[in-house]
Design a protein around this motif. Sequence first.
Motif, PDB file in Angstrom:
ATOM      1  N   SER A  64       2.372  -5.174 114.883  1.00 15.02           N
ATOM      2  CA  SER A  64       2.044  -4.663 113.958  1.00 15.02           C
ATOM      3  C   SER A  64       0.401  -4.874 113.185  1.00 15.02           C
ATOM      4  N   TRP A 117       3.515   1.662 112.603  1.00 15.35           N
ATOM      5  CA  TRP A 117       4.649   0.140 111.692  1.00 15.35           C
ATOM      6  C   TRP A 117       4.651   0.199 113.349  1.00 15.35           C
ATOM      7  N   THR A 308       9.634  -9.476 105.639  1.00 14.05           N
ATOM      8  CA  THR A 308      10.491  -8.988 106.384  1.00 14.05           C
ATOM      9  C   THR A 308      10.827  -9.502 107.179  1.00 14.05           C
ATOM     10  N   HIS A 310      10.858  -9.906 111.346  1.00 10.88           N
ATOM     11  CA  HIS A 310      10.768  -8.660 112.314  1.00 10.88           C
ATOM     12  C   HIS A 310      10.807  -9.902 113.284  1.00 10.88           C
TER      13      HIS A 310
HETATM   14  O1  FUB Z   1       5.313  -3.398 109.752  1.00 13.11           O
HETATM   15  C1  FUB Z   1       6.280  -2.218 109.186  1.00 13.11           C
HETATM   16  C2  FUB Z   1       7.378  -2.121 109.003  1.00 13.11           C
HETATM   17  O2  FUB Z   1       7.951  -3.620 108.636  1.00 13.11           O
HETATM   18  C3  FUB Z   1       8.608  -2.867 110.675  1.00 13.11           C
HETATM   19  O3  FUB Z   1       8.774  -1.519 111.054  1.00 13.11           O
HETATM   20  C4  FUB Z   1       9.689  -3.408 110.064  1.00 13.11           C
HETATM   21  O4  FUB Z   1      10.442  -3.695 111.093  1.00 13.11           O
HETATM   22  C5  FUB Z   1       9.441  -4.258 108.940  1.00 13.11           C
HETATM   23  O5  FUB Z   1       8.676  -5.037 109.725  1.00 13.11           O
END
Ligand code: FUB
Length: 364
Positions: A64, A117, A308, A310
């Motif tokens: 992202s 995202w 977050t 991820h």
């Molecule tokens: O980056 C936006 C959102 O935040 C992602 O889609 C989620 O997994 C979290 O990291």
Amino acid sequence: MKSICTIAILYALTVFFTACTTHAQLNESLNPNPDFKNTPLVTEIYTADPSAHLFNGRIYIYASHDIESGGIEDDSGNHFNMIDYNVLSMDTDGSNVTVHPVGLSVDDVAWAESKFWAPDAAYKNGKYYLYFPAKDKDNVFRLGVAVSENPEGPFVPQPEPMKGSYSIDPSVFIDDDGSAYIYFGGIWGGQLQRWEEGAYDANGSLKDSGIPNSPAILPRMAKLTDDMLEFEEEVKSIEILDKSGNPILTKDLDRRFFEAPWIHKYNGVYYLSYSTGDTHLLAYATGDNPYGPFTYQGLLNEPVQGWTNHHSTIKVGDQWFLFYHDTEISGKTHLRNVKFTSFNHNKDGSISPIKTYFGSDWRF
Ligand code: FUB
């Protein structure tokens, strides 16, 4: 005699260059700041949700691209207002890190309005496929796919979202037999809880089922068609069970699925790792096929700095790596930076929890 010498010299040179190539090992970059294990991969732009892949002998990271949009932070992720993707890449020894030009912009996608995202990518049949979530004109998350001849793009999007797709965080796993599977889903802002009856409920819950003792909402998956553009079958829920074979419950916040499903395969075992969202962990579960069920095994990554957590996993040479993000550069949850660290599977296949943040202000 002369030709024997020539052959010997050529052989020695081949061995030398092969050794050089084989030994070009990717090493994680350690941070002088004791709060953080690793340094950010790039500092020119904010990046998050890294999906790492090895294409053409180079590591490509589909992430992202975080921006400051002024969106007020709330539980639906209003502060994550991303509008494009820049692919990152580096050599397999970590050198020549590159931020490629924008590979796909929300303005290029006819059906998408906002919220680019977490993406992922896959390679098949000579083409690269970028999978991404975005909100459509009705404010509903769908998944899109865009195609390129090059791993860094530019990507040409399909005119419509993938049929039957919804929610966020697509990731694609290609099995040893060439079958490709897409995994996706995220609760709260990712809207997965609004699809429990099979259709989108615009007035549905903002977070989860609201029933603490019911089985938690599950990630979704489907096999992809051979052209990688659509689901080949009905979307399925992936069961995540505890070691007694019981479903993980909604109230089990440290273990239940929240978002960011990712699959890797090690020694014939399928590892489903995912974020627990509001408890800020990465967890993993294992199964014996791509559809599950998966049995919860433990933590993959402890909380990073920022709300977050991820990730993706990738094997480079003989070493496994976790790509993840935190907020070291900005100190703001919506302006993240990608990092990576090495990890191992233990002899019994388990993974010891990874720890990359040692500070105390992680939960903002
Ligand atoms: O980056 C936006 C959102 O935040 C992602 O889609 C989620 O997994 C979290 O990291």
